[in-house]
Design a protein around this motif. Structure first.
Motif, PDB file in Angstrom:
ATOM      1  N   ASN A   1      40.805  44.725  33.323  1.00 38.59           N
ATOM      2  CA  ASN A   1      39.914  44.909  32.186  1.00 38.59           C
ATOM      3  C   ASN A   1      39.809  46.389  31.816  1.00 38.59           C
TER       4      ASN A   1
ATOM      5  N   GLN B   1      36.112  41.824  38.752  1.00 33.11           N
ATOM      6  CA  GLN B   1      37.260  41.128  38.160  1.00 33.11           C
ATOM      7  C   GLN B   1      38.080  40.426  39.235  1.00 33.11           C
TER       8      GLN B   1
ATOM      9  N   LYS C   1      40.074  37.369  32.987  1.00 30.63           N
ATOM     10  CA  LYS C   1      39.575  38.672  32.568  1.00 30.63           C
ATOM     11  C   LYS C   1      38.112  38.560  32.152  1.00 30.63           C
ATOM     12  N   TRP C   2      37.467  39.711  32.100  1.00 30.05           N
ATOM     13  CA  TRP C   2      36.063  39.847  31.756  1.00 30.05           C
ATOM     14  C   TRP C   2      35.144  39.214  32.802  1.00 30.05           C
TER      15      TRP C   2
END
Length: 563
Positions: free
Chosen positions: A284, A393, A400-401
């Motif tokens: 990320n 993560q 992701k995120w």
């Protein structure tokens, strides 16, 4: 001879002048039946998709793993991106916006989608099961009442005992110190029963109280089933664990988040937790390569991850105590145990991690060179830590995120169901890859129990239960999901999943909702949202965007609000 108007309306006897010319009538309490199962919902806090051993992690969660090995493990289960909304949806079987909980219960906005509590038009599972004769217990984190109503002065109408629970032991706010917690018992605040120097830890105390409540019930009424909701404070910050658990993980994460994330991703592929060919999402923004970090930052980050792992390991042992306690009194086989997380791993530790999480919420950036001076406090009673983005993560591998985001890292979490008398032995250890959402759990419970949610509850007309039961999946691995369309929204970030397609946008506070770019993913081949098809398939994107608005109107999402 006639009924007295002062008597309860359901009196079916006859009242005469004397007992000789009167006929008694005794109200028989509701009972769900001799074979009715107990239900235990165990809710973990801020635990990402990959952080349990059976979902690919190297952290020791052997008790949870055993539940999966002797039950079912769901790989495509989704929640909201935040704690209070998930809890509201879990306990009602409805959209979080529809029941008044679009965000945490710490505030109200004056709109129906943010009441700071669950609307009384949405009876909870505990309220409904209680009317059918179930005993109901809540042990752990509540976070479903307006914070201004959580003082000793009340009002208590939205505390657990006001929403269908017979007993409560835990804390009302969003987080608390595990060694020195803010505790509430039923409708009054109490001091912790012991101090850290006495070996006290909240997770152990919660399980002690769970076992006592169940023991009190079954010791007197062995025929009466119970519904227990056990939302641990773990693994929400502060990450705190007994010293022996902290020592167990010393040096275990010195290789860093890149190597760990790669290893967990390979474990997931090997276990079949993610589809073959699923890519590991890139780091990320704000997450640097581990090898590029200064030594102080590596040292701090590794120790913060050790504290998280110790906290989760310790929690797993407390879950083991729950399971063993039920087994010891002969209740485990006919208990439906449902274990899940409320959202993905948290980004609230910032890029470096924090010694005290409130610094993140107050915009105070703590530099590693400062924090590392107190490194030996991490995980103990003199810290209030959260780990950095890189480890969060890793906890959401392969996605992701994070928590608060509507990408998969925020909403795709573990779900395990264990029920020896209800799930055929041939299904033990199997995976369920069908889509399911947190709002589907309550309808599943109702179907398994043969209960129809009432149209009115305590004289209040009820909102429809909009979740979709997945009871049919428990003994049929090939059946299709009943949930074909699911919207997501958090502070303006939006997403929608329609079978194999997902459209998603990450909102930045203050930006124009209509101008933000949307992404499009084919989840049949891209679980980790790596191949954005928005440009190449604009017609599908527009279709899903319109579907999002349709669902938003249906479930009371508006107005969009990024405060």
């Amino acid at each position: 001879m006639s009924k007295s108007p002062e008597q309860e309306n359901n009196f079916q006897g006859v009242i005469g002048k004397t007992i000789k010319d009167s006929e008694p009538s005794f109200e028989i309490p509701n009972h769900p039946g001799e074979d009715a199962p107990n239900i235990v919902i165990i809710l973990l806090d801020d635990t990402g998709f990959s952080q349990l051993g059976c979902y690919g992690s190297s952290i020791d969660t052997s008790n949870i793993d055993a539940l999966a090995a002797h039950g079912l493990q769901f790989t495509n289960f989704h929640v909201t991106p935040l704690c209070s909304p998930t809890r509201a949806s879990l306990l009602t079987g409805r959209s979080q916006h529809a029941v008044g909980m679009r965000a945490v219960s710490n505030f109200r906005t004056g709109f129906p989608n943010m009441l700071g509590h669950i609307t009384n038009q949405a009876a909870t599972v505990s309220e409904i099961l209680n009317t059918y004769g179930y005993a109901t217990f809540c042990v752990g984190k509540w976070h479903l009442a307006p914070m201004e109503d959580c003082s000793a002065a009340g009002p208590f109408s939205q505390w657990p005992l006001g929403r269908g629970f017979d007993r409560f032991y835990g804390f009302l706010e969003g987080e608390t110190d595990q060694f020195n917690p803010s505790l509430t018992k039923d409708n009054h605040h109490i001091d912790p029963p012991a101090k850290p120097d006495d070996g006290y830890h909240l997770s152990e105390d919660l399980v002690d109280n769970f076992l006592a409540m169940v023991g009190d019930l079954k010791g007197v009424r062995p025929d009466r089933p119970f519904f227990a909701y056990v939302p641990f404070g773990a693994t929400h910050a502060p990450h705190q664990a007994p010293q022996e658990y902290l020592e167990k993980y010393r040096g275990k994460f010195d290789e860093g988040w890149d190597i760990t994330r790669d290893q967990w991703h390979r474990n997931q592929l090997k276990l079949g937790i993610i589809p073959e060919g699923t890519k590991l999402a890139p780091r990320n923004p704000g997450v640097d390569a581990w090898e590029d970090l200064p030594d102080a930052q590596k040292k701090l980050a590794a120790r913060l991850q050790e504290a998280f792992a110790a906290f989760l390991d310790h929690t797993d042992d407390q879950i083991g105590r729950i399971i063993n306690g039920l087994r010891d009194i002969g209740q485990l086989d006919n208990t439906i145990v449902i274990l899940l997380s409320d959202n993905g791993a948290s980004q609230e530790g910032g890029p470096f991690g924090v010694m005290h999480e409130m610094k993140f919420f107050n915009g105070i950036l703590e530099k590693p060179d400062e924090a590392v001076e107190r490194i030996d406090d991490i995980g103990g009673p003199h810290s209030h830590t959260n780990y950095p983005w890189g480890w969060a993560q890793a906890g959401n591998t392969p996605f992701k995120w994070y928590k608060q985001n509507t990408h998969e890292g925020g909403v795709h979490v573990p779900l395990i169901i264990h029920w020896p008398e209800g799930i055929e032995e041939s299904q033990n250890g199997q995976l369920r890859n069908q889509f399911a959402n947190v709002s589907d759990i309550a309808p599943t419970i109702y179907e398994l129990l043969g209960i129809t949610p009432p149209d009115t509850y305590k004289g209040i007309e009820q909102l429809p239960v909009t979740g979709h039961s997945f009871a049919h999946l428990l003994n049929n691995a090939e059946a299709e999901s009943n949930n074909k369309v699911q919207y997501f929204e958090m502070a303006g970030s939006r997403a929608i999943i329609a079978e194999d397609w997902k459209a998603v946008t990450r909102h930045i506070q203050g930006t124009d909702y209509d101008e933000e770019p949307w992404e499009l993913y084919d989840l049949s081949s891209d679980w980790s949202e790596c191949n954005d098809l928005a440009e190449s398939n604009q017609s599908k994107l527009k279709e899903l965007q319109q579907l999002w608005w349709d669902e938003a109107h249906k479930h009371g999402v508006m107005p969009l609000d990024d405060r």
